[in-house]
Design an enzyme around this catalytic site. Sequence first.
Site, PDB file in Angstrom:
ATOM      1  N   TRP A 341       0.867  -1.060   0.199  1.00 17.50           N
ATOM      2  CA  TRP A 341      -0.147  -0.172   0.018  1.00 17.50           C
ATOM      3  C   TRP A 341       0.789   1.330  -0.193  1.00 17.50           C
ATOM      4  CZ3 TRP A 341      -1.225  -4.484   2.071  1.00 17.50           C
ATOM      5  CH2 TRP A 341      -2.745  -5.226   1.825  1.00 17.50           C
ATOM      6  N   CYS A 376      -6.719  -5.174  -1.355  1.00 17.30           N
ATOM      7  CA  CYS A 376      -7.830  -5.981  -0.707  1.00 17.30           C
ATOM      8  C   CYS A 376      -8.553  -6.546  -2.006  1.00 17.30           C
ATOM      9  CB  CYS A 376      -8.648  -5.189   0.127  1.00 17.30           C
ATOM     10  SG  CYS A 376      -9.464  -3.792  -0.695  1.00 17.30           S
ATOM     11  N   HIS A 435     -13.563  -1.830   1.290  1.00 21.17           N
ATOM     12  CA  HIS A 435     -12.815  -3.139   1.924  1.00 21.17           C
ATOM     13  C   HIS A 435     -13.584  -4.316   1.088  1.00 21.17           C
ATOM     14  CE1 HIS A 435     -10.089  -5.644   3.281  1.00 21.17           C
ATOM     15  NE2 HIS A 435     -10.550  -6.233   4.372  1.00 21.17           N
ATOM     16  N   ASP A 458     -11.271 -13.575   4.832  1.00 21.80           N
ATOM     17  CA  ASP A 458     -10.995 -12.402   4.434  1.00 21.80           C
ATOM     18  C   ASP A 458      -9.192 -12.578   4.258  1.00 21.80           C
ATOM     19  OD1 ASP A 458      -9.876  -9.640   3.991  1.00 21.80           O
ATOM     20  OD2 ASP A 458     -10.851  -8.536   5.744  1.00 21.80           O
ATOM     21  N   TYR A 620      -6.869   4.364  -0.063  1.00 24.27           N
ATOM     22  CA  TYR A 620      -8.506   3.911   0.195  1.00 24.27           C
ATOM     23  C   TYR A 620      -8.305   3.275   1.638  1.00 24.27           C
ATOM     24  CZ  TYR A 620      -7.283  -1.021  -0.493  1.00 24.27           C
ATOM     25  OH  TYR A 620      -6.851  -2.245  -0.283  1.00 24.27           O
TER      26      TYR A 620
END
Length: 815
Positions: A341, A376, A435, A458, A620
Amino acid sequence: HLQTPGGWGRVTVRKRDRGPRSDVGRWGGNPWQPPTTPSPEPEPEPDRRSRRGGRSFWARCCGCCSCRNAEDDDWGRRPDSRGSDSRRPGSRGSAVNAAGDGTIREGMLVVTGMDLLSSRSDQNRREHHTDEFEYDELILRRGQPFHMVLFLSRPYESSDHVTLELCIGNNPEVGKGTHVIIPVGKGGSGGWKAQVTKSSGQNLNLRVHTSPNAIIGKFQFTVRTRCKAGEFQLPFDPRNEIYILFNPWCPEDIVYVDHEDWRQEYVLNESGRIYYGTEAQIGERTWNYGQFDHGVLDACLYILDRRGMPYGGRRDPVSVSRVISAMVNSLDDNGVLIGNWSGDYSRGTNPSAWVGSVEILLSYLRTGNSVPFGQCWVFAGVTTTVLRCLGLATRTVTNFNSAHDTDTSLTMDIYFDENMKPLEHLNHDSVWNFHVWNDCWMKRPDLPSGFDGWQVVDATPQETSSGIFCCGPCSVQSIKNGLVYMKYDTPFIFAEVNSDKVYWQRQDDGSFKIVYVEEKAIGSLIITKAIGSNMREDITHTYKHPEGSEAERKAVETAAAHGSKPNVYATRDSTEDVAMQVEAQDAVMGQDLTVCVVLTNRGSSPRTVKLHLYLSVTFYTGVTGSVFKESKKEVVLAPGASERVTMPVAYKEYRAQLVDQGAMLLNVSGHVKENGQVLAKQHTFRLRTPDLSLTLLGAAVVGQECEVQIVFKNPLPVTLTNVVFRLEGSGLQRPKILNVGDIGGNETVTLRQTFVPVRPGPRQLIASLDSPQLSQVHGVIQVDVAPAGGGGAFSDIRGSGRSRETIPMASRGGA
């Protein structure tokens, strides 16, 4: 706190026992270094017990799989494709008899060969819904019968004994389900059985029932016979290997789904939509899951092997889905994808550039190295591919305004000083604009009744679970009702969808007081692709009761009572008669824009509001940069009156600030002079990027070359450098990379590419564009492929992995 390449952000450093971590993870701290000597072929890792002290992964992550005998060798390497493991019955080599000398005696029942009816057009593959797999081997779904033919040296007699045997793992054992023995006509254990359906000459037709609780994986298959003349064993042939998967069509399988349209969408659909952006500005992209592409099934099973998952645990979808959530990210044990990220993707692929899972999974299978980079939606897209491939009904889910609770308080806490300026050193919790994770469908025999159905999984590495970066499976029902004591990871997921955003202000004596609680800020919209169409489906109601309802408040308070701040609402005190709303604008990248705040006085007396607007860019994930524009204004509101406060923003003001996703964060705070009311609002909006335009030039037929045209116009007045296109579509085109070079400011380019369809039916061809100056550009076209003229349904044109080529300048269109 560490400085990231972007100049801001927070890094959490955890002490580890295996040296420095090469993965930049979600923090974007250190640049990733590729392995120096990649393995030419993927091989499962050896037993980790000798390398690592303390409790195993299974003891820490999944207690139901942690108990096993010391002599269990299930964690070791798989036998090679030649079946060379001498402990395995039916090793390839000479046929054997009871004496073990390989002599074939007169009268013995010798199996000269077998036909597993494994082609895509045969009955087995069609009945098991595996005919789309680009494989020649037999692929079955457990709990369902299949047909086969044995070729014998003489006609079958009623006194003959025939036994089928399936083996998986290095040390197959009957008690563990890794060695399955099926006597023909007598039935086997655990639902395995086989019957003779026809005996004609030297051919013996069998109907074999597999157990609905069978281990999933790739089994070696052999046959034994016994008669008065002696015993015979058919040598193992790799061509007779059998894949067994979960079966959502079987009522006895705990992954059973009682809706055919659900199965078509959540198991068999090879493409889907993934949503991103903000609640007010939802973006969508088509993703090629490609679960039936050649090599993907092997990659999915390799993931389980790489994790060292005991074969006995592979019959349980709860355990399998938990392992997948751990292994799709690279933390802990060098899983599939490296998270990044940081905004610097020079050593890999920008997460926004991927168009599907196939290239990622095949690269991992081919090299054994983690693939750079993912965020993600990439983790979720790959997870959907893996779980659908293994037979679990799975969907990709987007949660807008998704909270990241770091202290198990089950609230999003934001701290301000006396003047309502954020205290960044205290603001550890963050709210992601969106997400993406997964729902998969199964029963939960490990939980009390009432928690079957959709389970959250997840794979994005955010927080550890039992010491491992994994999350789920977690019952959506437990999330909805705030039952955060239910496994797995319910508190974290509950906070993502249904926590409150709590604003704390520092008082003169240094204490903090709650000045505002935003109850509808988190999990404001949860969506997935609708069944049978490309429309969005709102599934918020499955995760939470209606906002503000008694049931929803009860769920929040039940969850908060189990958090680290059970009395969080005790200090709440506020009077609210001025309402504030931020209006979203459909802003386009490269153009000027305006932000607008609307104040309304709902009281019976005039109100004076001191308003502060602060604008910054944001990833984000909620990590923000410094404020690059601000505005202060005092507004006097008559009773019942409204007033709009605007702040124009020119492209030249935000151009140098842009980060991934082109998102901006507007922080609005205000103070009502007359009654002390505090106003606070955080609003995120994104700058829209253009789509790629795809046009099919001619009809698409299996095995015949077809051409597609891609048109793109640069929306920015600056040159895009090192532009890369990606093209991919299951049944149409293996992953392909096109290096285009530079595209001038406001220039239009036109590319033409050929592809050869390999499977008939409706298909999706997906493209993306990426450059350092512009990302998140993609497009899709549906291609209806006609069968080949000869009636064949599958053309075996596979290629290897992905292809890369440079597009010459002459093939580009004008501005």
